[in-house]
Design a protein around this motif. Structure first.
Motif, PDB file in Angstrom:
ATOM      1  N   ASN A  50      36.574  39.750  51.411  1.00 40.00           N
ATOM      2  CA  ASN A  50      37.806  40.541  51.439  1.00 40.00           C
ATOM      3  C   ASN A  50      37.653  41.772  52.325  1.00 40.00           C
ATOM      4  O   ASN A  50      38.593  42.174  53.020  1.00 40.00           O
ATOM      5  CB  ASN A  50      38.209  40.952  50.023  1.00 40.00           C
ATOM      6  N   TYR A  51      36.458  42.373  52.275  1.00 40.81           N
ATOM      7  CA  TYR A  51      36.233  43.544  53.130  1.00 40.81           C
ATOM      8  C   TYR A  51      36.259  43.146  54.606  1.00 40.81           C
ATOM      9  O   TYR A  51      36.907  43.801  55.438  1.00 40.81           O
ATOM     10  CB  TYR A  51      34.890  44.188  52.788  1.00 40.81           C
ATOM     11  N   ALA A  52      35.555  42.049  54.935  1.00 38.16           N
ATOM     12  CA  ALA A  52      35.540  41.589  56.324  1.00 38.16           C
ATOM     13  C   ALA A  52      36.950  41.215  56.778  1.00 38.16           C
ATOM     14  O   ALA A  52      37.351  41.507  57.913  1.00 38.16           O
ATOM     15  CB  ALA A  52      34.598  40.391  56.466  1.00 38.16           C
ATOM     16  N   ALA A 238      36.279  52.825  54.001  1.00 37.35           N
ATOM     17  CA  ALA A 238      36.299  51.370  54.102  1.00 37.35           C
ATOM     18  C   ALA A 238      35.195  50.836  53.201  1.00 37.35           C
ATOM     19  O   ALA A 238      34.135  51.430  53.092  1.00 37.35           O
ATOM     20  CB  ALA A 238      36.083  50.916  55.539  1.00 37.35           C
ATOM     21  N   GLY A 239      35.466  49.711  52.533  1.00 37.82           N
ATOM     22  CA  GLY A 239      34.437  49.172  51.646  1.00 37.82           C
ATOM     23  C   GLY A 239      35.025  48.194  50.655  1.00 37.82           C
ATOM     24  O   GLY A 239      36.040  47.543  50.911  1.00 37.82           O
ATOM     25  N   THR A 240      34.370  48.088  49.488  1.00 34.13           N
ATOM     26  CA  THR A 240      34.784  47.151  48.452  1.00 34.13           C
ATOM     27  C   THR A 240      34.855  47.869  47.120  1.00 34.13           C
ATOM     28  O   THR A 240      34.247  48.923  46.923  1.00 34.13           O
ATOM     29  CB  THR A 240      33.795  45.974  48.335  1.00 34.13           C
ATOM     30  N   SER A 241      35.603  47.258  46.185  1.00 34.72           N
ATOM     31  CA  SER A 241      35.720  47.860  44.855  1.00 34.72           C
ATOM     32  C   SER A 241      36.263  46.819  43.891  1.00 34.72           C
ATOM     33  O   SER A 241      36.993  45.908  44.281  1.00 34.72           O
ATOM     34  CB  SER A 241      36.643  49.084  44.896  1.00 34.72           C
ATOM     35  N   GLU A 242      35.881  46.962  42.620  1.00 30.19           N
ATOM     36  CA  GLU A 242      36.470  46.174  41.542  1.00 30.19           C
ATOM     37  C   GLU A 242      37.442  47.075  40.798  1.00 30.19           C
ATOM     38  O   GLU A 242      37.094  48.189  40.402  1.00 30.19           O
ATOM     39  CB  GLU A 242      35.392  45.658  40.591  1.00 30.19           C
ATOM     40  N   THR A 243      38.676  46.592  40.594  1.00 30.53           N
ATOM     41  CA  THR A 243      39.690  47.426  39.963  1.00 30.53           C
ATOM     42  C   THR A 243      40.656  46.538  39.199  1.00 30.53           C
ATOM     43  O   THR A 243      40.420  45.335  39.025  1.00 30.53           O
ATOM     44  CB  THR A 243      40.433  48.263  41.026  1.00 30.53           C
ATOM     45  N   ALA A 253      38.484  43.687  45.564  1.00 29.64           N
ATOM     46  CA  ALA A 253      39.204  44.138  46.751  1.00 29.64           C
ATOM     47  C   ALA A 253      38.255  44.617  47.842  1.00 29.64           C
ATOM     48  O   ALA A 253      37.203  45.185  47.580  1.00 29.64           O
ATOM     49  CB  ALA A 253      40.173  45.264  46.385  1.00 29.64           C
ATOM     50  N   GLY A 254      38.668  44.343  49.089  1.00 30.36           N
ATOM     51  CA  GLY A 254      38.046  44.955  50.263  1.00 30.36           C
ATOM     52  C   GLY A 254      39.119  45.723  51.007  1.00 30.36           C
ATOM     53  O   GLY A 254      40.287  45.295  51.038  1.00 30.36           O
TER      54      GLY A 254
END
Length: 522
Positions: A50-52, A238-243, A253-254
């Protein structure tokens, strides 16, 4: 005389229970571990994907906006040269609007008045425009992507404009194109074609948290709430996260920023959709493993019978022994089952030997091997006990004066004998509850429970004079210096008490040696 043993569990049954329990726990643990590892890998893969994806889409959006601005800039160069040619102005807005489908409409504003539009809107010609994007373009007089705003017709739009200047550098107006964020155009198509049906979708927000694009049109124009993703992307990260989303569902999510327009693109997929394939995989693995597990349990029962039979026979023979000594030992064993009584006896013997060895190891770990006194580890433990019991004590740090000379002159062997002799003197002058420890080469500590600084000084002086007057073999006479501190008078912290005593010892060394000094101050 024969004795009847109490009934005990059968060894074969115990082997079966143990084997079944171990097998079941191994299977469950294996399935659980596999599930957790696969889950973690799936989540990490989804986050990275997702980030890419968000970063790639952000780059594509940046490229599109840059191309759109270049198109407007190119038209601006043409219009600036023939600003008075109305025919050319009309042709240019039509060309710009129809050439690439980048814009929903194009407008030329000269001196604050609309002079050309595409699609053609006669009602706007020779009229001023007071929309948010137009006002921003006229105010800033630079190539601009406006902040998203709502048009009079209720469309969420952005305005991409370029200023117009004559050869003398005077500002003439601007040429610009509008993009309807919720209607067909190149940008909308770019975002729409990246929608995934397998639970992954993207949305775009601006710097004010307004949603500019969403697969569900009803969310376009609304403001996103506060969560870890929104707060991170608004900060330009910019990055990733769980939410969690608005419905409370876990999301992976990215996110990445669109730098040219200060937008943020988020690509996310629900945890549930991500793990669906894993759940199906685990169920399939369980189905395929069950037949093998059943066969394994049958084989365990078969082998348990042959393993327990010779042990049962040995246990029966041990039961026939009438040795009184052996009986007394068996009598004190609390065994689970009949066959284990003899085996547990052997284990108890082994444990007894082990305890003796552990006791010796503990003694070695807590004792200085040369002087047979407490070492630093043991000393710290004893001091902690005194402090827990709130027993005050005096701490005497003892150091042999010029001990290096002894080693250099007579050798380390004679030096070791001197240390032993000093240890004997200290022990002879100590009471039962006093603690003697060697904490360094020629450094000793004498702990005097329930003694004040004054009484400890008297004891220290007696020790010092005794050492001074003792003629030791080979080396003759030696002297010692002593630093004294008390707990809790000098400090409640034992480390500070050590430092106080150490400072007093150094004071004694610096002022002639062969003396006792009490640490100053509380």
């Amino acid at each position: 005389m024969r004795y009847r043993l109490l009934p005990a569990l059968n060894l074969r049954l115990l082997i079966l229970l143990l084997a079944l329990t171990a097998s079941l726990s191994t299977l469950v643990s294996g399935f659980y571990s596999t599930y957790q590892v696969q889950k973690e890998q799936l989540i990490n893969y989804t986050l990275k994907s997702n980030y890419a994806y968000a970063r790639k889409l952000a780059s594509a959006t940046d490229s599109f906006l840059e191309a759109a601005m270049q198109q407007v800039a190119y038209s601006a160069k043409i219009v600036e040269q023939q600003i008075e040619d109305d025919n050319l102005l009309k042709q240019e807005v039509i060309r710009l609007n129809l050439q690439t489908n980048s814009f929903n409409s194009v407008v030329i504003n000269k001196g604050g008045i609309v002079v050309a539009t595409s699609p053609e809107l006669p009602e706007l010609i020779n009229q001023p425009i007071s929309s948010t994007g137009a006002l921003q373009a006229a105010k800033e007089k630079r190539p601009l992507i406006s902040n998203p705003y709502m048009s009079v017709a209720g469309n969420l739009i952005i305005f991409i404009s370029h200023p117009l200047f004559n050869t003398q550098g005077d500002y003439l107006g601007y040429i610009g194109g509008t993009l309807y964020l919720n209607e067909p155009n190149t940008l909308n198509n770019l975002l729409e074609q990246h929608y995934y049906r397998q639970g992954t979708y993207i949305y775009v927000i601006d710097a004010n948290k307004r949603i500019l694009y969403h697969p569900d049109p009803k969310y376009v124009g609304l403001y996103a709430g506060d969560n870890s993703i929104i707060n991170s992307v608004i900060a330009g990260k910019a990055g990733t996260s769980e939410t969690t989303n608005r419905q409370g569902e876990g999301m992976l999510a990215g996110f990445a920023p669109v730098t040219r327009a200060k937008w943020r693109i988020v690509a996310q997929r629900s945890v549930r959709a991500t793990l669906t394939s894993l759940d199906l995989l685990i169920v399939e693995v369980i189905k395929r493993t069950l037949p093998q597990a059943i066969i394994t349990f049958i084989l365990i029962g078969f082998f348990a019978h042959f393993i327990s039979r010779p042990l049962k026979q040995l246990a029966d023979r041990v039961n026939t022994l009438d040795d009184p000594v052996s009986f007394e030992k068996l009598k004190n064993v609390k065994s689970w089952y009949f066959e284990s009584q003899r085996l547990k006896l052997a284990m108890l013997k082994g444990v007894n030997i082990l305890q003796m060895q552990i006791g010796q190891l503990r003694h070695d770990a807590e004792t200085d091997p040369l002087t047979n006194t407490h070492n630093r580890r043991s000393l710290n433990g004893l001091l902690n006990q005194l402090m827990v019991k709130q027993t005050p004590f005096a701490l005497l740090e003892i150091d042999i004066d010029f001990f290096k000379r002894v080693n250099d002159t007579f050798g380390h062997g004679v030096g070791d004998e001197a240390l032993k002799s000093l240890t004997n003197i200290i022990k002879n002058l100590s009471r039962k509850d006093d603690i003697v420890a060697r904490i360094g080469g020629e450094e000793f500590v004498l702990v005097l429970p329930n003694e004040s600084s004054e009484s400890a000084l008297k004891i220290a002086e007696r020790l010092r004079m005794t050492v001074e007057s003792t003629n030791m073999k080979t080396i003759g006479f030696i002297t010692i210096s002593i630093g004294i501190a008390t707990w809790p008078k000098h400090s409640n912290d034992i480390d500070q008490v050590y430092k106080c005593a150490d400072k007093a010892l150094y004071h004694a060394k610096e002022h002639g040696r062969n003396r006792c000094i009490v640490a100053q101050g509380d």
